[in-house]
Scaffold this active site. Sequence first.
Site, PDB file in Angstrom:
ATOM      1  CB  SER A 336      -0.923   0.012   1.219  1.00 54.11           C
ATOM      2  OG  SER A 336      -0.175   0.257   2.384  1.00 54.11           O
ATOM      3  CB  CYS A 337       0.132   4.656  -1.230  1.00 52.42           C
ATOM      4  SG  CYS A 337       0.297   4.310  -2.972  1.00 52.42           S
ATOM      5  CG  ASP A 338      -0.255   3.728   5.598  1.00 50.57           C
ATOM      6  OD1 ASP A 338       0.717   3.830   6.386  1.00 50.57           O
ATOM      7  OD2 ASP A 338      -1.390   4.126   5.876  1.00 50.57           O
ATOM      8  CG  ASN A 379      -3.364   2.214  -0.398  1.00 47.48           C
ATOM      9  OD1 ASN A 379      -2.291   2.451  -0.917  1.00 47.48           O
ATOM     10  ND2 ASN A 379      -3.804   2.896   0.640  1.00 47.48           N
TER      11      ASN A 379
ATOM     12  CG  ASN B 104       1.327   1.644  -4.799  1.00 41.27           C
ATOM     13  OD1 ASN B 104       2.499   1.684  -4.425  1.00 41.27           O
ATOM     14  ND2 ASN B 104       0.421   0.855  -4.244  1.00 41.27           N
TER      15      ASN B 104
END
Lengths: 389, 389
Positions: A336-338, A379, B104
């Site tokens: 994820s973009c976390d 996401n 992403n």
Amino acid sequence: MTLHFAQDASSFAVAPSRLDAYVASRSFDQPTLVMDLDRVSAQYRALKAGLGRADIHYAVKANPARQIIARLVDLGSHFDAASKAEIAQCLAEGASPADVSFGNTIKRASDIAWAWDQGITLFAADAEEELEKIAANAPGASVYIRLIVEVSHADWPLTRKFGCDKDMALRLLDYAKALGLRPVGMSFHVGSQTRQAAMWAPTLDAMAHIWQAALDAGHMLDLLNIGGGFPAFYGEEIDAPTAYAAQVMQMVEARFPNVANIMAEPGRGMVAEAGVIVAEVMLTSRKSDRDMHRWVFLDIGRFSGLAETEGEAIRYQFETARDADPMGPCILAGPSCDSADVLYEKRPVSLPLSLKAGDRVLIRNTGAYTSTYSSVCFNGFPPLDVVVI
Amino acid sequence: MTLHFAQDASSFAVAPSRLDAYVASRSFDQPTLVMDLDRVSAQYRALKAGLGRADIHYAVKANPARQIIARLVDLGSHFDAASKAEIAQCLAEGASPADVSFGNTIKRASDIAWAWDQGITLFAADAEEELEKIAANAPGASVYIRLIVEVSHADWPLTRKFGCDKDMALRLLDYAKALGLRPVGMSFHVGSQTRQAAMWAPTLDAMAHIWQAALDAGHMLDLLNIGGGFPAFYGEEIDAPTAYAAQVMQMVEARFPNVANIMAEPGRGMVAEAGVIVAEVMLTSRKSDRDMHRWVFLDIGRFSGLAETEGEAIRYQFETARDADPMGPCILAGPSCDSADVLYEKRPVSLPLSLKAGDRVLIRNTGAYTSTYSSVCFNGFPPLDVVVI
């Protein structure tokens, strides 16, 4: 990376080959947890062999898959439920209400009323307001009081979120009686993933002291709930389940002579080793020529099933088809973009240097606390898929 | 607890009264996020007024609700998508493929191919292997390289998970060209919840240096992606959105003269203040007479939507109907049987001493990074419900 399962001889025949055969013969287009029901059966029998007269209340929250509940009903297991939905699941799969306890100390009043109406009669509590909710919505129900005992040797000690101290517990037993409830006993938790049975001793010593104080105060207690803490194999040595459970029971019987009913709540220790997650490498990279370690990104992360890697607490075992190649450390992260979605960074993981995007990665012993932790669609990634064989 | 919204005069008329009126007139039987679409519109316009010629690519991951995407399409927003599902959502709501970037840096090869087939032409990358996947599955696509710039003043600085350093970035621009891709620019991220525009300066200075090095190396860059970091109000003062965005753009234009295209990716800063979660107190208790603080347990926790309380990073604002009563500190926790499900313990929260089970609690400015973080059914609790008005 060779995986060493910790298991009794009795369960050796069924695992891990059945899982491996299934996984090897199929492709998966998203991260998937595959659960082996026969492995759950074997583990139930192994634990029960050691626990003897204690009732097993499977902690449904570890993995509430319908088929697992149904199998455990068939085997004679009882159930520890955390919510209305978990109770409903157990009853739907054929559990008797008498065999289901509502073990969450934090219950919605309307859920208590609903459970009581379904025939659930045993509730946990650790606070006055909880007893008042139970008395109002399940008048005359049996309750046990959860204690905090802070002497844990668990891999993942619990916080003070659950339980109360001795003085409060004695007052709550009185208060329950005054409210018309049946205060039948006490519970505690040694902490998740307590790897050796011997680690239970200090907690049991402390609990025996509190139990005796309650008896001395005139309470007629006939239920000791020893909670969970039964371990799964995550790379560090653990006792085999039957021997572990038998040793715990021996320590319990020595400290709580003649207690009428004993219950235990294995969750992780029941199902973790029955599951494997099939994942895939998304990317391998370096951020800089000066970096010590590669980064390896999987298609599963902390928000799609591997929440227990928080603080790198639970260290899963990884297997790939390249494990005969030279190995090297890497930082392992989710897709994820976390930026918080990193699995292991402080203690890097050893994986083949030849690993690349598209490679399959098996994550062993992931049958507990994975599928239901998965986010709904963070996401845009779908929740962890679950297949039960 | 009075809440002070930080907002431009232009958006003052629509909030928070519309949300409050809706919430006050309804009952909810589970934790529910209520989103005000008009508040999203007002925030889009406020940010756009400050960002000027920069394109807003809304970070869909912050809240991918269908109605929010549709509204932003109507307003002319572009979109930053983290996954195939997020791209599909944007296109389904009418976004043009040309306005959707696949931001992403960790993408499944088959998802790149799918996106390219849908008409998506702009992709992020920070690694050789990612460029190879893009070249193989989206031949000729435009790519921007994400940089790590470690001078953050954000409330929640990002880890090194995303981006690469300057030398690697210059090599990746060359490599992209060699692979037949169009290396069009660079991106960075100042860190989530960067409360004041002035805090962007050190990062912009560092990026300008890297940008110039790329130009000097002969790269024809025409896209600067300044990422997110646009803040929401969580109790600490933040700049109002138009002023904040205008100041950031002023700093950008001064450091990147004549760059053809600028894009910004607000997520939290676009939707957080447009949402309120309606929750309920499950239990208030003390563990011991010696305890400093009460415990207050809500029906929502870290695994049902409030994941950003991890490490007590994001501190939400709470409102109850008893806020005129005497207040006192409490430890705030979620309803699950998970000891990690504690929201605020190191820095307790001030709540009315009269608070009790069944009371409604509003959690303000929770429109971002909540609904999709929610687990599918941990402990049997249903995911956070979402209502868009």
